[in-house]
Design an enzyme around this catalytic site. Structure first.
Site, PDB file in Angstrom:
ATOM      1  N   HIS A   1     -11.535 -32.622   9.109  1.00  0.00           N
ATOM      2  CA  HIS A   1     -11.020 -33.805   9.818  1.00  0.00           C
ATOM      3  C   HIS A   1      -9.835 -34.409   9.059  1.00  0.00           C
ATOM      4  O   HIS A   1      -8.826 -34.767   9.654  1.00  0.00           O
ATOM      5  CB  HIS A   1     -12.107 -34.896   9.935  1.00  0.00           C
ATOM      6  CG  HIS A   1     -13.305 -34.523  10.761  1.00  0.00           C
ATOM      7  ND1 HIS A   1     -14.578 -34.497  10.250  1.00  0.00           N
ATOM      8  CD2 HIS A   1     -13.437 -34.201  12.072  1.00  0.00           C
ATOM      9  CE1 HIS A   1     -15.441 -34.174  11.204  1.00  0.00           C
ATOM     10  NE2 HIS A   1     -14.783 -33.987  12.320  1.00  0.00           N
TER      11      HIS A   1
ATOM     12  N   LYS B   1     -25.908 -36.411  25.732  1.00  0.00           N
ATOM     13  CA  LYS B   1     -27.289 -36.312  26.200  1.00  0.00           C
ATOM     14  C   LYS B   1     -28.232 -35.735  25.146  1.00  0.00           C
ATOM     15  O   LYS B   1     -29.303 -36.263  24.888  1.00  0.00           O
ATOM     16  CB  LYS B   1     -27.317 -35.430  27.451  1.00  0.00           C
ATOM     17  CG  LYS B   1     -28.024 -36.122  28.595  1.00  0.00           C
ATOM     18  CD  LYS B   1     -28.410 -35.164  29.678  1.00  0.00           C
ATOM     19  CE  LYS B   1     -27.199 -34.688  30.444  1.00  0.00           C
ATOM     20  NZ  LYS B   1     -27.465 -33.731  31.481  1.00  0.00           N
TER      21      LYS B   1
ATOM     22  N   ARG C   1     -10.758 -24.955  15.916  1.00  0.00           N
ATOM     23  CA  ARG C   1     -11.086 -24.123  14.766  1.00  0.00           C
ATOM     24  C   ARG C   1     -11.160 -22.670  15.175  1.00  0.00           C
ATOM     25  O   ARG C   1     -10.608 -21.799  14.560  1.00  0.00           O
ATOM     26  CB  ARG C   1     -12.444 -24.539  14.178  1.00  0.00           C
ATOM     27  CG  ARG C   1     -12.395 -25.818  13.415  1.00  0.00           C
ATOM     28  CD  ARG C   1     -13.762 -26.411  13.241  1.00  0.00           C
ATOM     29  NE  ARG C   1     -14.269 -26.923  14.500  1.00  0.00           N
ATOM     30  CZ  ARG C   1     -15.364 -27.615  14.636  1.00  0.00           C
ATOM     31  NH1 ARG C   1     -16.120 -27.848  13.590  1.00  0.00           N
ATOM     32  NH2 ARG C   1     -15.736 -28.059  15.820  1.00  0.00           N
TER      33      ARG C   1
ATOM     34  N   SER D   1     -19.358 -30.616  10.648  1.00  0.00           N
ATOM     35  CA  SER D   1     -20.215 -31.660  10.065  1.00  0.00           C
ATOM     36  C   SER D   1     -21.670 -31.203  10.060  1.00  0.00           C
ATOM     37  O   SER D   1     -22.409 -31.438   9.094  1.00  0.00           O
ATOM     38  CB  SER D   1     -20.088 -32.950  10.879  1.00  0.00           C
ATOM     39  OG  SER D   1     -18.755 -33.396  10.894  1.00  0.00           O
TER      40      SER D   1
HETATM   41  P1  ADP Z   1     -17.084 -34.347  18.576  1.00  0.00           P
HETATM   42  O1  ADP Z   1     -18.530 -34.624  18.686  1.00  0.00           O
HETATM   43  O2  ADP Z   1     -16.233 -35.266  19.405  1.00  0.00           O
HETATM   44  O3  ADP Z   1     -16.656 -32.906  18.720  1.00  0.00           O
HETATM   45  P2  ADP Z   1     -16.490 -34.031  15.743  1.00  0.00           P
HETATM   46  O4  ADP Z   1     -16.443 -35.078  14.697  1.00  0.00           O
HETATM   47  O5  ADP Z   1     -17.434 -32.895  15.555  1.00  0.00           O
HETATM   48  O6  ADP Z   1     -16.754 -34.821  17.079  1.00  0.00           O
HETATM   49  O7  ADP Z   1     -15.052 -33.418  15.954  1.00  0.00           O
HETATM   50  C1  ADP Z   1     -13.961 -34.215  16.308  1.00  0.00           C
HETATM   51  C2  ADP Z   1     -12.740 -33.310  16.461  1.00  0.00           C
HETATM   52  O8  ADP Z   1     -12.408 -32.760  15.190  1.00  0.00           O
HETATM   53  C3  ADP Z   1     -12.949 -32.123  17.403  1.00  0.00           C
HETATM   54  O9  ADP Z   1     -11.746 -31.880  18.105  1.00  0.00           O
HETATM   55  C4  ADP Z   1     -13.249 -30.985  16.469  1.00  0.00           C
HETATM   56  O10 ADP Z   1     -12.820 -29.746  17.010  1.00  0.00           O
HETATM   57  C5  ADP Z   1     -12.383 -31.368  15.281  1.00  0.00           C
HETATM   58  N1  ADP Z   1     -12.921 -30.797  14.057  1.00  0.00           N
HETATM   59  C6  ADP Z   1     -14.168 -30.870  13.546  1.00  0.00           C
HETATM   60  N2  ADP Z   1     -14.278 -30.190  12.384  1.00  0.00           N
HETATM   61  C7  ADP Z   1     -13.054 -29.660  12.161  1.00  0.00           C
HETATM   62  C8  ADP Z   1     -12.513 -28.803  11.155  1.00  0.00           C
HETATM   63  N3  ADP Z   1     -13.251 -28.323  10.170  1.00  0.00           N
HETATM   64  N4  ADP Z   1     -11.225 -28.469  11.260  1.00  0.00           N
HETATM   65  C9  ADP Z   1     -10.476 -28.918  12.294  1.00  0.00           C
HETATM   66  N5  ADP Z   1     -10.911 -29.686  13.276  1.00  0.00           N
HETATM   67  C10 ADP Z   1     -12.189 -30.050  13.224  1.00  0.00           C
END
Ligand code: ADP
Length: 160
Positions: A18, A42, A93, A131
């Site tokens: 992130h 959900k 990713r 995450s």
């Molecule tokens: P959500 O539940 O909205 O997907 P996340 O926090 O998992 O929330 O992800 C938010 C955004 O960040 C998404 O577009 C996801 O693809 C991106 N993202 C999550 N992890 C990574 C990573 N390791 N590298 C690049 N983008 C990421």
């Protein structure tokens, strides 16, 4: 006109993937709002409460000017309007991200045609990082130092 972009997500917790995307986005736009969702999907339940997710982001992004972190709930495109923003940042990713992101982007475009979604790819070190995986490894006692900023590491170690 300032170009304001919104990076929405769960950030449960924020990882270096992130953070990598946040840095890339700040190079492209005048201001970035990292918007932490409080609507659980959900089947989704959050591991960290929203206050903790906000705190971890703020502590990890200290010194990043032009970035603000806030919580939001409800429809993303409505939230964008309240912030006078027209750009959504999302990360890609792997191919596996594509289908969900494709669906969301087209739905958001249907709801608000002036909104554009911009996809960014992280450094390859973070392409396999999520995450969920980080939490699982930490819970099982594995090292996640390379994947999360120190404010997250501290909390994961406390919880494991
Ligand atoms: P959500 O539940 O909205 O997907 P996340 O926090 O998992 O929330 O992800 C938010 C955004 O960040 C998404 O577009 C996801 O693809 C991106 N993202 C999550 N992890 C990574 C990573 N390791 N590298 C690049 N983008 C990421």
């Amino acid at each position: 006109m300032k170009r304001i972009a919104v990076y929405p997500g769960s950030f449960d917790p924020v990882t270096y993937g992130h953070v990598d995307l946040i840095r890339r986005a700040t190079a492209l736009f005048d201001h970035l709002i990292v918007a932490v969702t409080t609507n659980p999907g959900k089947l989704m339940s959050f591991s960290f409460p929203v206050e903790e997710r906000l705190a971890m982001l703020r502590e990890s992004l200290r010194g990043e000017r032009r970035v603000t972190v806030e919580a939001f709930h409800g429809l993303l495109v409505k939230y964008l309007k309240t912030r006078k923003a027209r750009i959504i940042i999302r990360g890609l990713r792997a191919i596996s991200d594509f289908e969900y992101e494709f669906q969301m982007t087209l739905m958001n475009r249907h709801l608000a045609s002036q909104v554009e979604t911009v996809f960014l790819m992280p450094d390859e070190r973070y392409t396999y990082l999520s995450s969920t995986l980080v939490k699982e490894i930490a819970r099982l006692g594995g090292r996640v130092t390379a994947f999360v900023p120190p404010p997250v590491l501290k909390r994961l170690l406390k919880n494991s």
